[in-house]
Design a protein around this motif. Sequence first.
Motif, short mmCIF file in Angstrom:
data_model
loop_
_atom_site.label_atom_id
_atom_site.label_comp_id
_atom_site.label_asym_id
_atom_site.label_seq_id
_atom_site.Cartn_x
_atom_site.Cartn_y
_atom_site.Cartn_z
N ASN A 3 0.84 -1.19 0.00
CA ASN A 3 0.00 0.00 0.00
C ASN A 3 0.88 1.24 0.00
O ASN A 3 2.03 1.20 0.44
N ILE A 4 0.32 2.34 -0.48
CA ILE A 4 0.98 3.63 -0.41
C ILE A 4 -0.07 4.62 0.07
O ILE A 4 -1.23 4.56 -0.34
N THR A 5 0.32 5.52 0.97
CA THR A 5 -0.62 6.50 1.50
C THR A 5 -0.68 7.72 0.58
O THR A 5 0.23 7.95 -0.23
N LYS A 6 -1.74 8.50 0.74
CA LYS A 6 -1.86 9.71 -0.07
C LYS A 6 -0.71 10.66 0.24
O LYS A 6 -0.21 11.34 -0.65
N GLU A 7 -0.28 10.71 1.49
CA GLU A 7 0.82 11.60 1.86
C GLU A 7 2.12 11.21 1.15
O GLU A 7 2.83 12.07 0.63
N GLU A 8 2.40 9.90 1.14
CA GLU A 8 3.61 9.42 0.45
C GLU A 8 3.56 9.74 -1.04
O GLU A 8 4.53 10.22 -1.62
N LEU A 9 2.40 9.46 -1.66
CA LEU A 9 2.27 9.68 -3.09
C LEU A 9 2.33 11.17 -3.42
O LEU A 9 3.03 11.57 -4.36
N LYS A 10 1.64 12.01 -2.65
CA LYS A 10 1.68 13.45 -2.90
C LYS A 10 3.11 13.97 -2.80
O LYS A 10 3.53 14.79 -3.61
N GLN A 11 3.84 13.50 -1.82
CA GLN A 11 5.22 13.95 -1.63
C GLN A 11 6.07 13.59 -2.85
O GLN A 11 6.86 14.39 -3.33
N ARG A 12 5.89 12.39 -3.35
CA ARG A 12 6.65 11.94 -4.52
C ARG A 12 6.26 12.71 -5.78
O ARG A 12 7.11 13.07 -6.59
N ILE A 13 4.97 12.99 -5.94
CA ILE A 13 4.51 13.78 -7.09
C ILE A 13 5.07 15.20 -6.99
O ILE A 13 5.60 15.74 -7.97
N ASP A 14 4.95 15.80 -5.80
CA ASP A 14 5.45 17.17 -5.60
C ASP A 14 6.95 17.28 -5.82
O ASP A 14 7.45 18.32 -6.23
N ALA A 15 7.68 16.19 -5.56
CA ALA A 15 9.13 16.17 -5.76
C ALA A 15 9.49 16.01 -7.24
O ALA A 15 10.67 16.02 -7.60
N GLY A 16 8.47 15.81 -8.08
CA GLY A 16 8.72 15.69 -9.51
C GLY A 16 9.17 14.31 -9.95
O GLY A 16 9.66 14.13 -11.06
N GLY A 91 -7.31 4.19 0.39
CA GLY A 91 -8.43 5.12 0.45
C GLY A 91 -8.81 5.77 -0.86
O GLY A 91 -9.80 6.49 -0.94
N GLY A 92 -8.03 5.54 -1.89
CA GLY A 92 -8.35 6.04 -3.23
C GLY A 92 -8.56 7.55 -3.30
O GLY A 92 -8.03 8.32 -2.51
N MET A 93 -9.37 7.96 -4.28
CA MET A 93 -9.61 9.38 -4.52
C MET A 93 -10.46 10.02 -3.42
O MET A 93 -10.35 11.21 -3.16
N LEU A 94 -11.28 9.22 -2.73
CA LEU A 94 -12.04 9.78 -1.60
C LEU A 94 -11.08 10.30 -0.55
O LEU A 94 -11.25 11.41 -0.03
N ASN A 95 -10.08 9.51 -0.23
CA ASN A 95 -9.08 9.90 0.76
C ASN A 95 -8.20 11.03 0.22
O ASN A 95 -7.84 11.96 0.95
N TRP A 96 -7.85 10.97 -1.05
CA TRP A 96 -7.00 11.98 -1.68
C TRP A 96 -7.63 13.37 -1.57
O TRP A 96 -6.97 14.35 -1.26
N GLN A 97 -8.93 13.44 -1.81
CA GLN A 97 -9.63 14.73 -1.81
C GLN A 97 -10.04 15.20 -0.41
O GLN A 97 -10.42 16.34 -0.25
N ALA A 98 -9.95 14.31 0.57
CA ALA A 98 -10.37 14.66 1.94
C ALA A 98 -9.41 15.64 2.59
O ALA A 98 -8.25 15.69 2.30
#
Length: 98
Positions: A3-16, A91-98
């Motif tokens: 699994n990967i959390t939204k926080e981990e994924l957002k951090q990786r996306i933001d890091a480019g 948590g998918g997109m529901l969690n992402w947008q929360a």
Amino acid sequence: MQNITKEELKQRIDAGEQLNILDVREPHERAEFNIGGFHIPLGLVQTMQVDEIEHLKDEEVIVYCRSGNRSGQACMLLETMGFTNVKNLTGGMLNWQA
């Protein structure tokens, strides 16, 4: 499957970071909101129509859906097809947008 959390994924996306992201929701769901990546609805994954991402079998693939259930199913299916590093967005997109 990991699994990967939204926080981990957002951090990786933001890091480019260049990520292999797969959305397994239906087209109308993706049209409402998405975070990019490949789009192969779960029904096509179930029928093994994944030619578009076949080249990613040995790379990390992060899978998401609305709530994390369909993406979890997709991860298991991809593993049976030989994908070696799939991760489910918790948590998918529901969690992402929360």
